[in-house]
Motif scaffolding. Structure first.
Motif, PDB file in Angstrom:
ATOM      1  N   GLY A   1      -5.956   2.373   6.693  1.00 26.35           N
ATOM      2  CA  GLY A   1      -6.889   1.285   6.437  1.00 26.35           C
ATOM      3  C   GLY A   1      -8.308   1.609   6.860  1.00 26.35           C
ATOM      4  O   GLY A   1      -9.276   1.296   6.155  1.00 26.35           O
ATOM      5  N   ASP A   2      -8.464   2.243   8.018  1.00 30.97           N
ATOM      6  CA  ASP A   2      -9.774   2.603   8.561  1.00 30.97           C
ATOM      7  C   ASP A   2      -9.576   3.759   9.523  1.00 30.97           C
ATOM      8  O   ASP A   2      -8.977   3.582  10.589  1.00 30.97           O
ATOM      9  N   ILE A   3     -10.072   4.934   9.166  1.00 31.62           N
ATOM     10  CA  ILE A   3      -9.828   6.129   9.961  1.00 31.62           C
ATOM     11  C   ILE A   3     -10.274   5.960  11.414  1.00 31.62           C
ATOM     12  O   ILE A   3      -9.665   6.517  12.333  1.00 31.62           O
ATOM     13  N   LYS A   4     -11.323   5.173  11.650  1.00 36.26           N
ATOM     14  CA  LYS A   4     -11.841   5.011  13.012  1.00 36.26           C
ATOM     15  C   LYS A   4     -10.888   4.235  13.918  1.00 36.26           C
ATOM     16  O   LYS A   4     -11.017   4.291  15.147  1.00 36.26           O
ATOM     17  N   ARG A   5      -9.947   3.524  13.325  1.00 38.10           N
ATOM     18  CA  ARG A   5      -9.025   2.719  14.133  1.00 38.10           C
ATOM     19  C   ARG A   5      -7.621   3.326  14.229  1.00 38.10           C
ATOM     20  O   ARG A   5      -6.747   2.769  14.874  1.00 38.10           O
ATOM     21  N   VAL A   6      -7.431   4.454  13.601  1.00 36.90           N
ATOM     22  CA  VAL A   6      -6.117   5.107  13.576  1.00 36.90           C
ATOM     23  C   VAL A   6      -5.882   5.889  14.870  1.00 36.90           C
ATOM     24  O   VAL A   6      -6.801   6.499  15.422  1.00 36.90           O
TER      25      VAL A   6
ATOM     26  N   GLU B   1       0.833  -1.200   0.000  1.00 36.79           N
ATOM     27  CA  GLU B   1       0.000   0.000   0.000  1.00 36.79           C
ATOM     28  C   GLU B   1       0.866   1.247   0.000  1.00 36.79           C
ATOM     29  O   GLU B   1       1.895   1.312   0.680  1.00 36.79           O
ATOM     30  N   ASP B   2       0.420   2.243  -0.736  1.00 39.71           N
ATOM     31  CA  ASP B   2       1.103   3.530  -0.765  1.00 39.71           C
ATOM     32  C   ASP B   2       1.060   4.176   0.613  1.00 39.71           C
ATOM     33  O   ASP B   2       0.089   4.008   1.357  1.00 39.71           O
ATOM     34  N   VAL B   3       2.103   4.921   0.957  1.00 34.58           N
ATOM     35  CA  VAL B   3       2.097   5.693   2.201  1.00 34.58           C
ATOM     36  C   VAL B   3       1.131   6.866   2.080  1.00 34.58           C
ATOM     37  O   VAL B   3       0.511   7.277   3.072  1.00 34.58           O
ATOM     38  N   LEU B   4       0.951   7.384   0.871  1.00 38.34           N
ATOM     39  CA  LEU B   4       0.146   8.577   0.643  1.00 38.34           C
ATOM     40  C   LEU B   4      -1.202   8.228   0.025  1.00 38.34           C
ATOM     41  O   LEU B   4      -1.348   7.231  -0.691  1.00 38.34           O
TER      42      LEU B   4
ATOM     43  N   ASP C   1      -1.506   2.571  12.526  1.00 40.91           N
ATOM     44  CA  ASP C   1      -2.561   2.059  11.658  1.00 40.91           C
ATOM     45  C   ASP C   1      -2.620   0.539  11.788  1.00 40.91           C
ATOM     46  O   ASP C   1      -1.887  -0.178  11.095  1.00 40.91           O
ATOM     47  N   PRO C   2      -3.498   0.016  12.661  1.00 34.96           N
ATOM     48  CA  PRO C   2      -3.535  -1.440  12.867  1.00 34.96           C
ATOM     49  C   PRO C   2      -4.081  -2.210  11.676  1.00 34.96           C
ATOM     50  O   PRO C   2      -3.740  -3.383  11.495  1.00 34.96           O
ATOM     51  N   VAL C   3      -4.897  -1.578  10.846  1.00 35.01           N
ATOM     52  CA  VAL C   3      -5.473  -2.284   9.699  1.00 35.01           C
ATOM     53  C   VAL C   3      -4.402  -2.574   8.648  1.00 35.01           C
ATOM     54  O   VAL C   3      -4.286  -3.693   8.148  1.00 35.01           O
ATOM     55  N   LEU C   4      -3.597  -1.561   8.314  1.00 33.20           N
ATOM     56  CA  LEU C   4      -2.505  -1.771   7.353  1.00 33.20           C
ATOM     57  C   LEU C   4      -1.235  -2.274   8.036  1.00 33.20           C
ATOM     58  O   LEU C   4      -0.204  -2.465   7.381  1.00 33.20           O
ATOM     59  N   GLN C   5      -1.313  -2.436   9.341  1.00 36.29           N
ATOM     60  CA  GLN C   5      -0.212  -3.003  10.144  1.00 36.29           C
ATOM     61  C   GLN C   5       1.102  -2.242   9.936  1.00 36.29           C
ATOM     62  O   GLN C   5       2.137  -2.823   9.615  1.00 36.29           O
ATOM     63  N   ARG C   6       1.014  -0.932  10.154  1.00 34.16           N
ATOM     64  CA  ARG C   6       2.218  -0.120  10.019  1.00 34.16           C
ATOM     65  C   ARG C   6       2.086   1.151  10.857  1.00 34.16           C
ATOM     66  O   ARG C   6       0.982   1.538  11.266  1.00 34.16           O
TER      67      ARG C   6
END
Length: 301
Positions: free
Chosen positions: A176-181, A56-59, A228-233
């Protein structure tokens, strides 16, 4: 635009190529052993940065962005200069200044081995001057694409009178999901809530986003992290020459009013912006310069 000549002057075999992008806009396409990137000469704007180990892109870049002169590209890292936000003098000049809405000149490219590619872009007052900004200046934007993305915007006062600026890298980060960031590093900082007429508040705990947010943090720390737990980074933002940071997400209601965003795009990005904003006004004396810097990297999750 003579792409053949641009590539003859600035292309780097197997690393850097100037190509016609969306809307025919000239873009710098970079691929080296560390990362892939795309930079638009229109706006001097990094549109994409992806380390080779990432899928996934960083941006974040909106699929509905306009690619037309006079309109800003929605996403990536727009350059806000010589003011951030609305026109400070109320003269109906564009939000966030004018350099993001005009073409920059490609000044230099360089390969540092096979792991880092450097690009320098130039914007001068003789190249494009707004009628309502008459102070002589030059901007130099140095971009490094390697294991991290590094930006340095240097303002040169080439005239005989001082001028003052606010500025920012208006960075859109893909999530991945703004609510989890979670945004780490702003705990206990004062901020001005632009959604409540600039009311001053104190950040309690880490920043999470569950509704529209538009905040200017003052005396902010130099190192921030987007978890960001969804994208794991975790995205690390280092900005040594700033004392303010902006956090923005338009959420669903405001997004619907923005023609260059899809209705659900707000779920997939967060803006955490390094800059000299609000009271962090920079005065540039004649013959002097000031540099805004930011380094974006990924930390192990």
């Amino acid at each position: 635009m003579d792409f053949q000549q641009l590539n003859s002057d600035f292309g780097i075999a197997k690393q850097l190529e100037i190509i016609p992008g969306q809307g025919g806009m000239p873009m710098i396409k970079i691929g080296n052993a560390s990362a892939r990137a795309l930079i638009s000469l229109y706006g001097g704007q990094v549109l994409s940065f992806r380390p080779v180990a990432q899928t996934e892109d960083v941006l974040f870049l909106s699929s509905q962005s306009a690619y037309a002169e006079g309109k800003a590209i929605r996403g990536g890292i727009p350059v806000c200069w010589p003011w951030f936000g609305p026109d400070p003098k109320g003269l109906q000049r564009p939000n966030h200044g004018f350099v993001r809405n005009h073409f920059w000149q490609l000044a230099k490219t360089e390969a540092v081995g096979d792991t880092e590619t450097k690009v320098s872009l130039r914007f001068t007052e003789s190249f494009k001057r707004e009628n309502t900004w008459r102070q002589p200046f030059m901007l130099l934007l140095d971009i490094s694409i390697g294991p991290s993305l590094q930006l340095q915007l240097t303002t040169y006062n080439t005239g005989d009178q001082p001028f003052s600026i606010t500025q920012a890298f208006h960075s859109y980060f893909r999530v991945g999901d703004i609510k989890r960031v979670k945004i780490l590093g702003l705990e206990d900082c004062d901020y001005f809530d632009k959604l409540e007429q600039g009311t001053q508040k104190i950040q309690k705990g880490v920043v999470s986003v569950t509704q529209e947010v538009d905040r200017v943090y003052v005396e902010a720390y130099k190192n921030l992290v987007i978890a960001d737990p969804v994208l794991q980074r975790r995205i690390h933002i280092n900005s040594p020459n700033t004392s303010t940071a902006v956090v923005w997400n338009p959420w669903s209601k405001t997004s619907k009013k923005m023609p260059d965003l899809a209705a659900t795009d707000y779920r997939r990005f967060i803006c955490v912006e390094a800059g000299n904003v609000a009271f962090d006004l920079i005065k540039v004396q004649p013959g002097s310069r000031f540099s805004l810097q930011a380094n974006y990297s990924l930390l192990p999750d």
